[in-house]
Motif scaffolding. Structure first.
Motif, PDB file in Angstrom:
ATOM      1  N   PHE B  25       0.827  -1.195   0.000  1.00  0.00           N
ATOM      2  CA  PHE B  25       0.000   0.000   0.000  1.00  0.00           C
ATOM      3  C   PHE B  25       0.868   1.254   0.000  1.00  0.00           C
ATOM      4  O   PHE B  25       0.647   2.204  -0.758  1.00  0.00           O
ATOM      5  CB  PHE B  25      -0.901  -0.044   1.235  1.00  0.00           C
ATOM      6  CG  PHE B  25      -1.658   1.210   1.502  1.00  0.00           C
ATOM      7  CD1 PHE B  25      -2.714   1.576   0.693  1.00  0.00           C
ATOM      8  CD2 PHE B  25      -1.323   2.030   2.570  1.00  0.00           C
ATOM      9  CE1 PHE B  25      -3.422   2.736   0.939  1.00  0.00           C
ATOM     10  CE2 PHE B  25      -2.020   3.186   2.813  1.00  0.00           C
ATOM     11  CZ  PHE B  25      -3.068   3.543   1.994  1.00  0.00           C
ATOM     12  N   TYR B  29       1.409   4.254  -2.701  1.00  0.00           N
ATOM     13  CA  TYR B  29       1.231   5.643  -2.271  1.00  0.00           C
ATOM     14  C   TYR B  29       2.489   6.458  -2.560  1.00  0.00           C
ATOM     15  O   TYR B  29       2.420   7.574  -3.081  1.00  0.00           O
ATOM     16  CB  TYR B  29       0.905   5.695  -0.778  1.00  0.00           C
ATOM     17  CG  TYR B  29       0.830   7.109  -0.283  1.00  0.00           C
ATOM     18  CD1 TYR B  29      -0.325   7.860  -0.464  1.00  0.00           C
ATOM     19  CD2 TYR B  29       1.922   7.718   0.311  1.00  0.00           C
ATOM     20  CE1 TYR B  29      -0.391   9.163  -0.062  1.00  0.00           C
ATOM     21  CE2 TYR B  29       1.865   9.028   0.713  1.00  0.00           C
ATOM     22  CZ  TYR B  29       0.719   9.746   0.528  1.00  0.00           C
ATOM     23  OH  TYR B  29       0.659  11.045   0.910  1.00  0.00           O
ATOM     24  N   TRP B 156      15.416  -2.998  -0.107  1.00  0.00           N
ATOM     25  CA  TRP B 156      16.780  -2.667  -0.501  1.00  0.00           C
ATOM     26  C   TRP B 156      16.799  -2.141  -1.941  1.00  0.00           C
ATOM     27  O   TRP B 156      17.454  -1.140  -2.249  1.00  0.00           O
ATOM     28  CB  TRP B 156      17.662  -3.910  -0.360  1.00  0.00           C
ATOM     29  CG  TRP B 156      19.092  -3.641  -0.685  1.00  0.00           C
ATOM     30  CD1 TRP B 156      20.010  -3.044   0.127  1.00  0.00           C
ATOM     31  CD2 TRP B 156      19.737  -3.919  -1.925  1.00  0.00           C
ATOM     32  NE1 TRP B 156      21.211  -2.934  -0.529  1.00  0.00           N
ATOM     33  CE2 TRP B 156      21.075  -3.471  -1.786  1.00  0.00           C
ATOM     34  CE3 TRP B 156      19.337  -4.504  -3.122  1.00  0.00           C
ATOM     35  CZ2 TRP B 156      21.995  -3.587  -2.815  1.00  0.00           C
ATOM     36  CZ3 TRP B 156      20.257  -4.622  -4.143  1.00  0.00           C
ATOM     37  CH2 TRP B 156      21.575  -4.167  -3.982  1.00  0.00           C
ATOM     38  N   THR B 160      17.970   1.692  -3.066  1.00  0.00           N
ATOM     39  CA  THR B 160      19.296   1.901  -3.647  1.00  0.00           C
ATOM     40  C   THR B 160      19.345   1.919  -5.171  1.00  0.00           C
ATOM     41  O   THR B 160      20.323   2.400  -5.722  1.00  0.00           O
ATOM     42  CB  THR B 160      20.263   0.801  -3.169  1.00  0.00           C
ATOM     43  OG1 THR B 160      19.717  -0.460  -3.578  1.00  0.00           O
ATOM     44  CG2 THR B 160      20.430   0.822  -1.668  1.00  0.00           C
ATOM     45  N   THR B 161      18.354   1.411  -5.856  1.00  0.00           N
ATOM     46  CA  THR B 161      18.492   1.356  -7.315  1.00  0.00           C
ATOM     47  C   THR B 161      17.872   2.575  -7.978  1.00  0.00           C
ATOM     48  O   THR B 161      17.128   3.324  -7.366  1.00  0.00           O
ATOM     49  CB  THR B 161      17.817   0.111  -7.899  1.00  0.00           C
ATOM     50  OG1 THR B 161      16.419   0.232  -7.677  1.00  0.00           O
ATOM     51  CG2 THR B 161      18.337  -1.146  -7.258  1.00  0.00           C
ATOM     52  N   LYS B 162      18.200   2.712  -9.274  1.00  0.00           N
ATOM     53  CA  LYS B 162      17.691   3.884  -9.975  1.00  0.00           C
ATOM     54  C   LYS B 162      16.179   3.812 -10.157  1.00  0.00           C
ATOM     55  O   LYS B 162      15.497   4.830 -10.116  1.00  0.00           O
ATOM     56  CB  LYS B 162      18.396   4.030 -11.326  1.00  0.00           C
ATOM     57  CG  LYS B 162      18.172   2.895 -12.292  1.00  0.00           C
ATOM     58  CD  LYS B 162      18.890   3.224 -13.588  1.00  0.00           C
ATOM     59  CE  LYS B 162      18.503   2.262 -14.688  1.00  0.00           C
ATOM     60  NZ  LYS B 162      19.074   2.652 -15.976  1.00  0.00           N
ATOM     61  N   VAL B 163      15.658   2.599 -10.315  1.00  0.00           N
ATOM     62  CA  VAL B 163      14.209   2.488 -10.456  1.00  0.00           C
ATOM     63  C   VAL B 163      13.522   2.922  -9.158  1.00  0.00           C
ATOM     64  O   VAL B 163      12.515   3.622  -9.181  1.00  0.00           O
ATOM     65  CB  VAL B 163      13.801   1.045 -10.827  1.00  0.00           C
ATOM     66  CG1 VAL B 163      12.296   0.897 -10.795  1.00  0.00           C
ATOM     67  CG2 VAL B 163      14.333   0.700 -12.203  1.00  0.00           C
ATOM     68  N   ARG B 165      14.674   5.082  -6.993  1.00  0.00           N
ATOM     69  CA  ARG B 165      14.748   6.549  -6.930  1.00  0.00           C
ATOM     70  C   ARG B 165      13.718   7.171  -7.850  1.00  0.00           C
ATOM     71  O   ARG B 165      13.054   8.146  -7.499  1.00  0.00           O
ATOM     72  CB  ARG B 165      16.138   7.019  -7.340  1.00  0.00           C
ATOM     73  CG  ARG B 165      17.109   7.164  -6.200  1.00  0.00           C
ATOM     74  CD  ARG B 165      18.353   7.902  -6.659  1.00  0.00           C
ATOM     75  NE  ARG B 165      19.031   7.211  -7.760  1.00  0.00           N
ATOM     76  CZ  ARG B 165      19.909   6.234  -7.598  1.00  0.00           C
ATOM     77  NH1 ARG B 165      20.237   5.848  -6.394  1.00  0.00           N
ATOM     78  NH2 ARG B 165      20.473   5.660  -8.636  1.00  0.00           N
ATOM     79  N   ALA B 166      13.582   6.605  -9.035  1.00  0.00           N
ATOM     80  CA  ALA B 166      12.628   7.163  -9.996  1.00  0.00           C
ATOM     81  C   ALA B 166      11.209   7.073  -9.446  1.00  0.00           C
ATOM     82  O   ALA B 166      10.417   7.993  -9.596  1.00  0.00           O
ATOM     83  CB  ALA B 166      12.724   6.419 -11.322  1.00  0.00           C
ATOM     84  N   ARG B 168      10.317   7.098  -6.314  1.00  0.00           N
ATOM     85  CA  ARG B 168      10.143   8.112  -5.267  1.00  0.00           C
ATOM     86  C   ARG B 168      10.010   9.504  -5.879  1.00  0.00           C
ATOM     87  O   ARG B 168       9.219  10.323  -5.422  1.00  0.00           O
ATOM     88  CB  ARG B 168      11.325   8.069  -4.286  1.00  0.00           C
ATOM     89  CG  ARG B 168      11.173   6.984  -3.237  1.00  0.00           C
ATOM     90  CD  ARG B 168      12.343   6.984  -2.296  1.00  0.00           C
ATOM     91  NE  ARG B 168      13.527   6.403  -2.921  1.00  0.00           N
ATOM     92  CZ  ARG B 168      14.769   6.795  -2.676  1.00  0.00           C
ATOM     93  NH1 ARG B 168      14.992   7.786  -1.838  1.00  0.00           N
ATOM     94  NH2 ARG B 168      15.781   6.203  -3.264  1.00  0.00           N
ATOM     95  N   GLY B 169      10.807   9.765  -6.913  1.00  0.00           N
ATOM     96  CA  GLY B 169      10.775  11.077  -7.551  1.00  0.00           C
ATOM     97  C   GLY B 169       9.444  11.343  -8.230  1.00  0.00           C
ATOM     98  O   GLY B 169       8.928  12.455  -8.191  1.00  0.00           O
ATOM     99  N   MET B 187       6.250   3.937 -14.122  1.00  0.00           N
ATOM    100  CA  MET B 187       6.533   3.779 -12.691  1.00  0.00           C
ATOM    101  C   MET B 187       5.244   3.493 -11.918  1.00  0.00           C
ATOM    102  O   MET B 187       5.212   2.681 -11.013  1.00  0.00           O
ATOM    103  CB  MET B 187       7.182   5.055 -12.144  1.00  0.00           C
ATOM    104  CG  MET B 187       8.566   5.296 -12.685  1.00  0.00           C
ATOM    105  SD  MET B 187       9.666   3.946 -12.245  1.00  0.00           S
ATOM    106  CE  MET B 187      10.614   3.823 -13.726  1.00  0.00           C
ATOM    107  N   LEU B 233       3.147   7.237   6.300  1.00  0.00           N
ATOM    108  CA  LEU B 233       2.662   6.936   4.957  1.00  0.00           C
ATOM    109  C   LEU B 233       3.762   7.235   3.942  1.00  0.00           C
ATOM    110  O   LEU B 233       4.333   8.315   3.941  1.00  0.00           O
ATOM    111  CB  LEU B 233       1.418   7.778   4.679  1.00  0.00           C
ATOM    112  CG  LEU B 233       0.423   7.251   3.643  1.00  0.00           C
ATOM    113  CD1 LEU B 233       0.101   5.808   3.888  1.00  0.00           C
ATOM    114  CD2 LEU B 233      -0.832   8.086   3.668  1.00  0.00           C
TER     115      LEU B 233
ATOM    116  N   MET C 112      13.870  14.184  -1.336  1.00  0.00           N
ATOM    117  CA  MET C 112      15.015  13.314  -1.552  1.00  0.00           C
ATOM    118  C   MET C 112      16.303  14.062  -1.236  1.00  0.00           C
ATOM    119  O   MET C 112      16.359  15.278  -1.344  1.00  0.00           O
ATOM    120  CB  MET C 112      15.029  12.815  -3.008  1.00  0.00           C
ATOM    121  CG  MET C 112      14.014  11.702  -3.244  1.00  0.00           C
ATOM    122  SD  MET C 112      13.668  11.346  -4.961  1.00  0.00           S
ATOM    123  CE  MET C 112      15.210  10.728  -5.549  1.00  0.00           C
ATOM    124  N   LEU C 120      19.238  10.716  -9.643  1.00  0.00           N
ATOM    125  CA  LEU C 120      18.025  10.674 -10.466  1.00  0.00           C
ATOM    126  C   LEU C 120      18.307  11.315 -11.823  1.00  0.00           C
ATOM    127  O   LEU C 120      17.798  10.869 -12.850  1.00  0.00           O
ATOM    128  CB  LEU C 120      16.904  11.409  -9.736  1.00  0.00           C
ATOM    129  CG  LEU C 120      15.496  11.266 -10.297  1.00  0.00           C
ATOM    130  CD1 LEU C 120      15.121   9.803 -10.408  1.00  0.00           C
ATOM    131  CD2 LEU C 120      14.503  11.983  -9.404  1.00  0.00           C
TER     132      LEU C 120
END
Ligand SMILES: Nc1ncnc2c1ncn2[C@@H]1O[C@H](COP(=O)(O)OP(=O)(O)O)[C@@H](O)[C@H]1O
Ligand SMILES: [Mg+2]
Lengths: 341, 292, 260
Positions: B25, B29, B156, B160-163, B165-166, B168-169, B187, B233, C112, C120
């Protein structure tokens, strides 16, 4: 060119209309209500029952327009607040304290419980509010089911019969004599709220919280107040439903009812009380029709919701606006063509 | 004391399942900013499908895998068909759509499989081992093991990976991430499919324990939400921890206070967290309440 | 040889430099079904060159950059980078093919860390390429390393601007588009940003700078263009533009002159 003349004419019309402003609003709602009641006098019982339910949902949905429609806060608790109002009139001695005090009590109880969610809603973003209202709704349901010695548990609780001027309110024929004027009154109240500074501050906060804060709007207070107003109307609606059914049970106030109310607001549009009432009648009628489908009703209901959301972006009001806009565009184009010729 | 120890043990097993729900969930989100009210309903879809696959004579592991895949496939379709077209609308519209999806799932499950509870066989034996007065079942060990094996690597990867990060961005600024070659639509889809897998796993793990009924979806959702909100959240480690804490609270309440109000505690915790500390235990303060 | 590792340094010949840079010819751009905002706009930014587009609020500067980075489609005309046609590519494809866009208002991801923001920016790279790009960017903008662990939302405006530029450089762009990077910065920080820009250009990157601060941007730029209501009204060497009467009358008011 055409837009300038149009807006001048429009402004003139507004000025004349504004002279009538104090009378026009309430008069409009009263006349509509009266016409509606006359038209209904000869209707069959099932229709009257549907209209009665539509009135109940319209009142709760009008409350929800304040929180969801104006302030953009998605509340899943409106049906649970209705339960609070319903159980209030079920558990007090209706026959001794009288109808009006009982309804007032239901309004106050609904407003108070709803205000609890407002405390969360005032401080946080929309999705947190949705979660908080879900917690509130499920919490109310849990209390209703668990405290069976008071509430009757999942079997529900009977409600004493009440009459107004000697007319039995459990009979839809007489129920609407009370409910339709109440709907008109609530519609007018919400109409006024929408135009007030309070309504404006809610809309500003929904559009851009940070700008609104910067402009000095007391967002927290407005939002809490919105949930209180909305809860009061839901309490009233729940009390009416209890009186109409002569019974309250947790199953009438579940997530399905909460979604029905949200849908009414979505498709009535946030900008008009009349839209909300019309949507309440249409959707109540549709969902009553689905009751015959028994278990499939949830399926039809959920799918219908999705289709409406996907296919009718602006709701019923949006469709009206789109048609008007397209017509207006066509007229304007025709006019410019004439001018060019 | 034995009761206390036993409560803890069953809370750990339940907590692992709630954590699966909450992490999925929260993952959705964190990427889409969408509260997915259909999350628990997607979870119970998996064991229902497994049940039918077992009826068809398939082996247990195949049936379980099939159920989980079905949940993931449903999440995929839900994102593509329902949510993607609503992405440009006010955030409350897609949220309302997820509520509608939850209602559809509840109706479909009760139409297809009936509203009476169904019981599935556990993945491992329920014959308890006795260890110094406490009993632990192999199934409980399997539940915790599967959760650990799935959630920890996922956390993990996301961290740590670019995916990761993407993803989250995306939630914070979907337009800007396209400028770095990230496709937000992909994404969103990925987060829904991963969320569907986690939910499906939770479903097949919990069904043998609690039984399977159409209304169980929403119940599972609210528990998962409470766990995610308690952890903060959008914080995945928070959701993991929150799952165990909520299970502990629910089990303690059921054993020591009132059987009927076990879930009530979950709602109460959610309400309290939202009132007192919106960002929960590990949430992002910038996210929860932004200042002007 | 910091930026395009492995490629030879751009020749001094302007024609060759242009060939290796960004060539925009005759584009028309508008929003949705609205009227065209940019009409028949052409410009060339050679490799290693700083090209400044100046103009008033609403002239269409941001619209130009959005069109070049694929966020808005071009209705007419073409965009080419190093001879490759970019017209009609999606923003994601453009980003992966050598154009980096630093949007107005910096738009760092507030929740971030600065370091994650940088990473990124190098989304398209493999793990090893990402590490080497990060090393290069941190070498070029050492300040970034000192607050790398802080969350971007807690950085000051100037720090955020440097971060946004660093993040764009992470993709090792052939062309860098900057939207009003000086807005809201103190004069000292403005100077920093302009100096970093010159450094980056020396590495061979084509820089398209869009600014309201006419004087500062034209002093740093090699060439420039005045954009007015979506049309390029004046194009030329930056020094010539600064001296041009029209620019002095229209854009360099008394206040601006005193400030400079
Ligand atoms: N999202 C949008 N939709 C429609 N028109 C826009 C939009 N953004 C900008 N415009 C219009 O495009 C024109 C140029 O805007 P912009 O490129 O932002 O100017 P600048 O960056 O030079 O200040 C303005 O007239 C503005 O009204
Ligand atoms: Mg601009």
């Amino acid at each position: 060119m055409s837009s300038i003349t149009r807006s001048a004419a429009y402004r003139g019309w507004r000025r004349r209309a504004q002279g009538l402003q104090p009378v026009r609003g309430p008069l409009g709602f009263a006349v509509t209500a009266a016409v509606f009641m006359v038209a209904l006098s000869g209707a069959p019982d099932t229709t009257l029952m549907t209209i009665s339910l539509a009135c109940v949902y319209a009142i709760a949905a009008l409350g929800l327009t304040v929180v969801f429609g104006l302030a953009g806060m998605l509340s899943l608790a409106q049906a649970a607040i209705m339960a609070v109002g319903g159980y209030t009139v079920a558990l007090i001695a209706l026959d001794t304290i009288g109808l009006l005090p009982a309804l007032l009590l239901a309004v106050v109880a609904g407003a108070a419980v709803s205000g609890l969610s407002g405390v969360v809603g005032a401080r946080t973003k929309s999705h947190y509010f949705a979660l908080a209202t879900l917690a509130l709704a499920e919490g109310v349901r849990l209390v209703l089911v668990n405290e069976s010695s008071v509430t009757g548990g999942s079997n529900g609780h009977p409600v004493a019969l009440v009459s107004l001027l000697g007319l039995q309110l459990a009979d839809p024929r007489y129920f609407i004599l009370l409910a339709v004027p109440l709907v008109a009154g609530c519609a007018y109240l919400v109409h006024c709220l929408r135009k007030s500074r309070f309504g404006l501050s809610l809309k500003a906060a929904a559009a851009d919280e940070y700008m609104a804060k910067a402009a000095g709007v007391a967002i927290d207070r407005s939002r809490t107040l919105a949930t209180i107003v909305s809860g009061g109307l839901a309490g009233l609606a729940g009390a009416l439903l209890a009186i109409l059914n002569g019974y309250v049970g947790p199953q009438d106030f579940g997530l399905g009812a909460a979604v029905l109310l949200l849908l009414i607001v979505v498709f009535g549009g946030a900008s008009s009380s009349m839209g909300t009432v019309v949507a309440a009648v249409v959707l109540t009628y549709a969902s009553r029709g689905m009751l015959d489908l028994a278990e499939a009703s949830g399926l039809v209901y959920g799918l219908a919701t999705l289709l409406l959301l996907l296919l009718l972006p602006g709701g019923v009001a949006g469709v009206g606006k789109a048609v008007a806009g397209r017509l207006g565009g066509r007229i304007r184009r025709a006019r410019t063509r004439q001018e060019e010729a | 004391m034995a009761i206390f120890g036993q409560t803890i043990i069953s809370a750990v097993a339940a907590g692992a399942i709630y954590a699966l729900i909450a992490v999925g969930f929260s993952l959705i989100y964190q990427t889409t900013k969408l509260v997915n009210f259909a999350h628990g309903s997607i979870a119970i879809l998996a064991p229902y499908v497994s049940y039918s696959l077992l009826k068809l004579g398939l082996a247990m592991p195949v049936a379980v895998l099939g159920g989980v895949l079905a949940a993931a496939a449903f999440a995929f379709v839900m994102d593509r068909v329902v949510l993607a077209p609503l992405r440009t609308r006010h955030i409350s519209v897609p949220i309302l759509a997820t509520v509608a999806v939850a209602i559809v799932i509840e109706a479909v499950t009760s139409l297809v499989w009936g509203s009476q509870p169904l019981y599935l066989e556990s993945l491992a034996s329920d014959e308890p081992w006795r260890i110094s007065g406490l009993s632990i079942t192999p199934n409980q060990v399997v539940i915790v093991g599967i959760t650990g094996a799935v959630v920890l690597p996922l956390l993990w990867i996301i961290a740590t990976t670019k995916v990761g990060r993407a993803m989250r961005g995306c939630a914070q600024d979907p337009e800007v991430v396209t400028l770095f070659g990230v496709s937000p639509a992909r994404m969103y889809l990925l987060s829904f499919v991963l969320g569907g897998v986690l939910a499906g796993l939770a479903g097949v793990l919990i069904a043998p324990v609690t039984g399977l009924k159409p209304t169980g979806g929403l119940e599972l959702s609210t528990i998962g939400f409470s766990a995610a909100v308690l952890g903060g959240l959008g914080s995945l480690p928070g959701a993991l921890v929150g799952g165990f804490l909520i299970a502990l609270l629910i089990n303690m309440t059921q054993v020591y206070l009132s059987a009927g109000y076990g879930l009530g505690v979950a709602y109460l915790v959610m309400a309290l967290v939202l009132l007192v500390r919106v960002r929960g235990l590990f949430g992002d303060d910038i996210e929860a309440v932004r200042q002007v | 040889m910091l930026w395009k590792a492995g490629k030879e340094r751009p020749k001094e010949d302007p024609a060759v430099r242009a060939e290796q840079g960004l060539v925009v010819s005759g584009i028309e751009v508008g929003y949705h079904r609205g009227p065209a905002i940019l009409r028949d706009l052409s410009l060339t930014v050679g490799a290693g060159e700083i090209f400044a587009v100046v103009g008033r609020n609403g002239a269409g500067k941001t619209t130009l950059l959005r069109a070049l980075s694929g966020l808005l489609p071009c209705r007419r005309g073409s965009v080419r980078l190093q001879g490759r046609d970019f017209t009609g590519l999606s923003a994601e494809r453009v980003a992966r093919s050598g154009i980096a866009h630093v949007p107005a208002g910096r738009r760092v991801i507030p929740g971030m860390t600065a370091l994650d923001n940088l990473k990124l920016g190098g989304y398209q790279h493999s793990r090893t390429a990402l590490a080497s790009a990060l090393d290069d960017v941190l070498a070029m903008l050492p300040a970034l390393a000192t607050w790398g662990a802080r969350r971007a939302g807690t950085l000051s405006g100037g720090e955020q601007q440097l971060l946004a530029i660093g993040r764009a450089l992470m993709s090792r762009p052939v062309a860098l588009l900057l939207d009003e990077p000086l807005t809201g910065l103190s004069p000292a920080y403005q100077q920093d940003v302009l100096e970093e820009m010159s450094k980056i250009a020396k590495g061979g990157t084509a820089i398209l700078l869009v600014e309201q601060n006419v004087r500062k941007s034209l002093r740093t730029a090699d060439r420039g263009m005045v954009l007015d209501e979506g049309r390029g009204v004046l194009t030329g060497a930056a020094a010539e533009l600064l001296a041009a009467d029209r620019l002095r009358d229209g854009y360099l008011g008394v206040g601006d002159a005193r400030q400079a």
